[in-house]
Design an enzyme around this catalytic site. Structure first.
Site, mmCIF file in Angstrom:
data_model
loop_
_atom_site.group_PDB
_atom_site.id
_atom_site.type_symbol
_atom_site.label_atom_id
_atom_site.label_comp_id
_atom_site.label_asym_id
_atom_site.label_seq_id
_atom_site.Cartn_x
_atom_site.Cartn_y
_atom_site.Cartn_z
ATOM 1 N N ASP A 38 0.806 -1.223 0.000
ATOM 2 C CA ASP A 38 0.000 0.000 0.000
ATOM 3 C C ASP A 38 0.833 1.263 0.000
ATOM 4 O O ASP A 38 2.030 1.234 0.247
ATOM 5 C CB ASP A 38 -0.811 0.050 1.305
ATOM 6 C CG ASP A 38 -2.087 -0.728 1.201
ATOM 7 O OD1 ASP A 38 -2.390 -1.231 0.118
ATOM 8 O OD2 ASP A 38 -2.783 -0.814 2.233
ATOM 9 N N LYS A 60 -3.750 3.587 -2.929
ATOM 10 C CA LYS A 60 -4.713 4.092 -1.945
ATOM 11 C C LYS A 60 -4.130 5.280 -1.227
ATOM 12 O O LYS A 60 -3.641 5.172 -0.116
ATOM 13 C CB LYS A 60 -5.016 3.048 -0.872
ATOM 14 C CG LYS A 60 -6.177 2.169 -1.186
ATOM 15 C CD LYS A 60 -6.656 1.584 0.101
ATOM 16 C CE LYS A 60 -7.288 0.241 -0.161
ATOM 17 N NZ LYS A 60 -7.649 -0.429 1.066
ATOM 18 N N MET A 175 -7.567 9.434 9.701
ATOM 19 C CA MET A 175 -8.132 9.992 8.468
ATOM 20 C C MET A 175 -9.028 11.192 8.755
ATOM 21 O O MET A 175 -10.068 11.367 8.129
ATOM 22 C CB MET A 175 -8.950 8.914 7.723
ATOM 23 C CG MET A 175 -8.127 7.702 7.385
ATOM 24 S SD MET A 175 -9.105 6.290 6.839
ATOM 25 C CE MET A 175 -9.643 5.576 8.379
HETATM 26 N N1 SAH Z 1 -3.628 0.474 9.531
HETATM 27 C C1 SAH Z 1 -3.091 1.787 9.743
HETATM 28 C C2 SAH Z 1 -4.116 2.872 9.536
HETATM 29 C C3 SAH Z 1 -4.576 2.994 8.110
HETATM 30 S S1 SAH Z 1 -5.804 4.237 7.887
HETATM 31 C C4 SAH Z 1 -2.459 1.850 11.137
HETATM 32 O O1 SAH Z 1 -2.634 0.924 11.937
HETATM 33 O O2 SAH Z 1 -1.761 2.822 11.420
HETATM 34 C C5 SAH Z 1 -4.841 5.576 7.277
HETATM 35 C C6 SAH Z 1 -4.730 6.662 8.315
HETATM 36 O O3 SAH Z 1 -3.841 6.251 9.328
HETATM 37 C C7 SAH Z 1 -4.170 7.960 7.810
HETATM 38 O O4 SAH Z 1 -5.137 8.754 7.194
HETATM 39 C C8 SAH Z 1 -3.682 8.583 9.091
HETATM 40 O O5 SAH Z 1 -4.752 9.116 9.830
HETATM 41 C C9 SAH Z 1 -3.175 7.373 9.847
HETATM 42 N N2 SAH Z 1 -1.738 7.162 9.681
HETATM 43 C C10 SAH Z 1 -1.113 6.105 9.150
HETATM 44 N N3 SAH Z 1 0.225 6.228 9.225
HETATM 45 C C11 SAH Z 1 0.453 7.405 9.838
HETATM 46 C C12 SAH Z 1 1.630 8.094 10.238
HETATM 47 N N4 SAH Z 1 2.853 7.613 10.008
HETATM 48 N N5 SAH Z 1 1.469 9.275 10.881
HETATM 49 C C13 SAH Z 1 0.260 9.779 11.130
HETATM 50 N N6 SAH Z 1 -0.883 9.174 10.766
HETATM 51 C C14 SAH Z 1 -0.795 7.998 10.140
#
Ligand code: SAH
Length: 510
Positions: A38, A60, A175
């Site tokens: 992803d 995505k 998000m």
């Molecule tokens: N499965 C992922 C989340 C995916 S949804 C997890 O466990 O982290 C995608 C959202 O995750 C983004 O829009 C943001 O809100 C958050 N996100 C993912 N990686 C991030 C990062 N390094 N820093 C801040 N927000 C992050």
């Protein structure tokens, strides 16, 4: 061990910092035949993959899907059914807003076996790197993970805002950047105090991490003024107040600074590691590649008569690496060097020798050929027989000066350096976007190879000013000058750690 039958591994890639990938995920990645990844999964992990692995990017980025979820599910099923071991790499944790469960259900329905390897979710790691612990005995005894991605036009919100406001829980919204105003308004309307601390953490745990904090009522305006974009987490709760004290990661001296590292990939790791530990975003520009010689009969013959040399001089880590590789291939080991003295041109070369059980008899105080000659002269090189296993393209200064001092010198090329395939346009684009603050050169050949791929005229537009040029020592610096550039930074000691320090301080004497 993996089975032969097709299977899908839903792997959490962690939040961005490559060190936060689990060992299990790394092992499975290195064995997978197909890797489906992803937008949020750090692409550096692809280096762990088998060279013959099929790598499929399914994108995505904030709704801009390269492949629809349905198509991703079909792809996973089809690959597994064709007998492939598939690593499905997802940012953070696969089951935390990662649609991992949907993929698992589809696999199950299609009769494909699967495993889940949890990852470090950004919800925990992002705030931790921004100085926000999610729980604290005094401030919060529960945590709620919430999607902020609700359609604002929807009449009925899926969230019970009153319950969230009442909970006293630390609230972590994923998000939520687009709907920031809606989220904070809903919380305030539901009874959460407008002065409750709130923070946004963007690209948490990566070199691009940014965080900002305000009150629940003030955070939207602040985020707008700073042009905060996804991906970011919104954290709401009293624990956010600890950020002032505990914000350790953002103290790193090179955080967010872009550095081009122009070394052969095989040896880029030390500089890369030092710079990344200081927070830099490194762009590898492997401007030279180390290649073996077509054959090693001369080296093998030299192994047979190492005793006949007085000195063996190593000029690079690669020289040491390849020398010992061949030594071992001949069924020999370091005892072969028992009859001669050994010199190393620099501390990294000396360290590489130490790792092979050899403590060099001579390491010059400064790491240029001229000083080596002087030092060896003091040790007496007149009539000495000297063997120098080194790169095919090395400068002649060292052997010539030793000969002039009365030594009998045999130069033995044991590897070649070639310009690597790397895109000069890509680096120029990053420079033009303002993402690069430093370019580092660690040898003359990195300079000349760099300018084979990037035209000096194109780079001129950005120096001096936007981009600083850093050289490991004066010889590299002179080569840079010959292309019409000035050296901005050069350490007093000509070593990789000193070069890294130089970038960190970015001021005289560097
Ligand atoms: N499965 C992922 C989340 C995916 S949804 C997890 O466990 O982290 C995608 C959202 O995750 C983004 O829009 C943001 O809100 C958050 N996100 C993912 N990686 C991030 C990062 N390094 N820093 C801040 N927000 C992050």
């Amino acid at each position: 061990m993996l089975e032969n039958k097709g299977k899908v591994y839903l792997l959490g890639a962690g939040p961005g910092d490559p060190g936060l990938l689990t060992l299990k995920a790394r092992d499975l990645l290195s064995e997978a035949e197909t890797v489906v990844y992803d937008y949020l999964a750090n692409t550096r992990f692809l280096d762990f993959c088998r060279p013959d692995a099929e790598l499929i990017y399914v994108g995505k980025q904030g709704g801009a899907h390269t492949l629809s979820q349905g198509a991703i599910n079909d792809l996973l099923v089809a690959k597994a059914k064709s007998g492939k071991r598939v690593a499905r790499l997802k940012g953070g944790d696969p089951y935390v807003f990662g649609r991992g469960a949907e993929e698992a259900e589809e696999l199950l329905a299609a009769g494909v076996s699967f495993e889940v390897v949890p990852g470090v979710t950004s919800a925990v790691a992002g705030p931790a790197y921004a100085g926000i612990p999610l729980t604290h005995r005094q401030f919060a005894s529960s945590v709620t993970l919430i999607t902020g991605h609700e359609d604002p036009a929807k009449k009925e919100s899926a969230h019970d805002w009153e319950a969230l406001a009442r909970s006293g829980s630390t609230l972590v919204f994923f998000m939520g950047v687009k709907n920031l105003e809606l989220i904070t308004d809903n919380l305030i309307k539901a009874g959460l105090a407008p002065e409750t601390p709130a923070a946004l953490v963007r690209w948490g745990t990566t070199c691009e991490q940014e965080s900002l904090a305000d009150t629940l009522s003030g955070i939207t305006t602040l985020a707008r003024s700073r042009n905060m974009k996804p991906p970011a987490l919104l954290v709401v709760g009293q624990v956010v107040a600890l950020r002032d004290k505990l914000n350790w990661f953002e103290q790193r001296p090179l955080l967010g600074k872009g550095v081009v590292v122009t070394r052969a990939r095989e040896q880029a790791s030390t500089l890369l590691r030092l710079l990344e530990d200081s927070g830099a975003c490194c762009y590898e520009f492997p401007s030279i590649a180390i290649r073996s010689m077509p054959e090693y009969s001369r080296l093998h013959a030299a192994f047979e008569r190492l005793d006949s040399y007085d000195w063996l001089i190593f000029t690079s880590v690669n020289g040491v690496r390849i020398f010992w590789k061949e030594l071992r291939a001949c069924g020999l080991d370091s005892r072969r060097l028992g009859g001669c003295s050994v010199a190393a041109i620099g501390p990294a070369t000396a360290e590489a020798l130490q790792k092979n059980g050899i403590t060099p008899d001579f390491v010059p105080r400064r790491y240029v050929a001229e000083e080596v000659v002087q030092g060896l002269q003091e040790l007496g090189v007149n009539k000495a027989r000297i063997l120098i296993p080194r790169a095919e393209q090395a400068r002649e200064v060292l052997p010539e000066a030793l000969q002039a001092a009365g030594a009998e010198v045999e130069v033995l090329p044991i590897y070649t350096t070639q310009p690597a395939e790397a895109s000069g346009t890509e680096i120029l684009e990053r420079i033009a976007e303002g993402r690069v603050q430093f370019i580092t050169f660690t040898s003359s050949s990195t300079v000349s190879n760099f300018f084979q791929l990037v035209s000096p005229g194109d780079l001129q537009a950005f120096v001096p000013g936007k981009v600083k040029l850093a050289c490991i020592g004066p010889i590299t610096g002179r080569t840079l000058e010959s292309f019409g550039f000035q050296v901005d930074l050069q350490p007093e000691e000509y070593t990789i750690p000193a070069l890294a320090q130089c970038l960190i301080h970015s001021s005289p004497p560097c």
